[in-house]
Enzyme design. Structure first.
Site, PDB file in Angstrom:
ATOM      1  CB  SER A 225      51.680  31.447  60.281  1.00 54.75           C
ATOM      2  OG  SER A 225      51.499  32.611  59.497  1.00 54.75           O
ATOM      3  CD  GLU A 347      57.993  35.371  62.948  1.00 46.82           C
ATOM      4  OE1 GLU A 347      57.640  34.888  61.855  1.00 46.82           O
ATOM      5  OE2 GLU A 347      57.735  34.842  64.041  1.00 46.82           O
ATOM      6  CG  HIS A 453      56.418  33.765  58.885  1.00 46.60           C
ATOM      7  ND1 HIS A 453      55.873  34.012  60.125  1.00 46.60           N
ATOM      8  CD2 HIS A 453      55.414  33.234  58.136  1.00 46.60           C
ATOM      9  CE1 HIS A 453      54.595  33.655  60.126  1.00 46.60           C
ATOM     10  NE2 HIS A 453      54.299  33.164  58.933  1.00 46.60           N
TER      11      HIS A 453
END
Length: 537
Positions: A225, A347, A453
């Protein structure tokens, strides 16, 4: 289409608050390596002094090692300075404070502005025949506003003959505020202090990692990320040249076009004015020295309260970053090392869940307006997107919006980066595709999270990282073992598994990380509508 990231950062901030609510009773992650072993406490000489770590059963740990001076007082919003030396033996058995972050962060333990520390995990020093082990340096995620090195337990990675370093770096306004008053010279760069910290940590590794059995000439930088975007930033930063030899980017391609210094400094001036350190307009004649001194006197609590709730990202400051990531990758003007890079299949479902937990339900009636607000596009464009992603194709409106956000913000930007990188360096692309991956952060959202995610993180780090129970099936355990092996193989040899094909723009082969064994896939672009997003709908 390039207007596809405006909602990511506020959702990341809201997500942090939600995690805190669900993890109020969670234990402190990242301490598995501290389990005592049979030997005595390991001692290492580094350039600042002598440190005493923890002897684990398979891995020794050295926690809370300073790689820079405390960025406090007159050192706030300046490049990191060298740490002070010490006399005697410094205890390295406890984590240092994490960098300041907004109340409600999920990061365990205390926080404080004196936070530029790192942790080293290494196979038992007494068992290493000559050292020279590959080194993995982990940059944590958290939207550049939360997180810490202590949140990740890399014991199992280290046990495979790797030295692993996890780092803190300055976050939020303290790490990325840009203001002309803070520049070291007139018209000089400002901002990107968090990226400077990361480079300081990498330079510390160059100077000291031999003492922990590592090879400073064999360093792999990896992150997820915001940590993945940081890794990309270091790939294109001139100041990071030679500090690492390989890179792994997990879900980090969401912001390939960085803001200009002028835009960042305009936001910084607004922050200074709101904090009472500057006038209300850019034309106000407030001496830069007065503004800088005022900003450096502000309590940390005031900075956190006044910082941009949308979050922060790096800016093209002219020093750390001389151009945007997308531009640098396309032109080949980056630090050319082998790269593993990829995304997760679903995600954005995590962020859709965050929206719903905050009371904003995704329905048939508001689907198009949710697309517009998610991507920052006008209603007519949202209608075009909705026609490309009709609700009839998905089991529910939240899953449909998750597909839109995944493709627009993550997947197709990743494909762009992979194509550019592969023209110059070996690239090994992946998609994490375990649709039944346990969700390690949030409770049930009323729709399946899929491969959301951050859902790959428990497959790489020890379960304590997840901060809630992560029950793996036997097949998922096999996938986790394969992923760890691939990540460490890149560090050891510059290549992951022999069955992982090298990505090229022509073949676009990548590895689908599915249990029990990864498989090659070639339909990523079609599956994620990347031709559509490359146009201007």
């Amino acid at each position: 289409m390039n207007r596809t990231h405006s909602r990511l950062h506020p959702l990341a901030a809201l997500f942090a608050a939600l995690i805190a609510l669900t993890l109020a009773t969670a234990g402190d992650p990242g301490v598995a390596a501290a389990a005592p072993g049979s030997g005595g406490a390991p001692i290492v000489h580094i350039d600042s002094g002598v440190v005493r770590g923890i002897a684990g059963s398979t891995v020794d740990a050295f926690l809370g090692l300073p790689y820079a001076a405390p960025p406090t007082g007159n050192l706030r919003w300046r490049p990191p300075a060298p740490p002070a030396d010490w006399q005697g033996v410094r205890d390295a058995t406890q984590f240092a404070p994490s960098c300041p972050q907004a109340p409600g962060s999920a990061t365990a333990g205390p926080t404080g502005e004196d936070c530029l520390y790192l942790n080293v995990y290494t196979p038992q020093l007494g068992s290493q025949p000559g050292g020279g082990l590959p080194v993995l340096v982990w940059i944590h995620g958290g939207g550049f506003t939360q997180g810490a090195g202590r949140d990740y337990d890399p014991t199992k990675l280290a046990a495979d003959g790797i030295v692993v370093v996890t780092i803190n770096y300055r976050l939020g306004a303290l790490g990325f505020l840009a203001d002309a008053a803070l520049a070291s010279r007139p018209d000089g760069p400002s901002g990107d202090y968090g990226l400077m910290d990361q480079q300081a940590a990498l330079r510390w590794v160059q100077r000291n990692i031999r003492g922990f059995g590592g090879d400073p000439g064999d360093v792999t930088l990896f992150g997820e990320s915001a940590g993945g975007l940081s890794t990309l930033s270091q790939l294109v930063s001139p100041g990071a040249r030679g500090l690492f030899q390989r890179a792994i980017v997990e879900s980090g391609t969401y912001e390939l076009t960085e803001q200009s210094l002028a835009t960042a400094e305009s936001a910084g001036h607004a922050f200074a004015a709101k904090a009472g350190c500057a006038g209300d307009t850019a034309s106000d004649a407030v001496p830069a020295s007065d503004t800088a001194a005022c900003l450096r006197r502000l309590p940390v609590s005031t900075i956190l309260a006044q910082q941009n709730p949308v979050g922060y990202t790096p800016d093209v400051d002219g020093a750390v970053l001389t151009q945007s990531i997308k531009t640098a990758l396309a032109s080949g003007q980056f630090n050319r090392v082998p790269v593993i890079i990829g995304t997760n299949h679903d995600e954005y479902r995590l962020f859709v869940a965050a929206i719903q937990f905050l009371g904003e339900q995704v329905t048939r009636a508001n689907y198009q307006s949710m697309i517009a607000s998610t991507l920052g596009v006008p209603a007519a464009t949202a209608a075009t997107i909705a026609a490309q992603y009709p609700l009839s194709r998905y089991p529910s409106p939240p899953v449909a919006l998750g597909a839109v956000g995944t493709d627009a913000i993550f997947s197709c930007h990743a494909l762009t980066a992979e194509k550019s990188l592969s023209r110059y360096v070996p690239v090994y692309a992946y998609e994490f595709n375990d649709e039944n991956a346990p969700e390690p952060f949030l409770p049930s959202a009323g729709f399946p999270y899929g491969a959301a995610h951050a859902s790959e993180l428990p497959y790489l780090f020890s379960p304590a990282t997840a901060q809630r129970s992560v029950p793996f099936s036997h097949a998922q355990q096999q996938l986790a073992a394969a992923m760890k092996q691939d990540w460490t193989n890149l560090a050891k040899t510059g290549k992951p598994a022999a069955t992982w094909p090298r990505f090229t723009g022509a073949s676009q082969q990548m590895l689908s990380l599915v249990p029990p064994a990864p498989q090659v896939e070639t339909n990523f672009a079609a599956q994620h509508h990347c031709a559509f997003w490359a146009s201007e709908p």
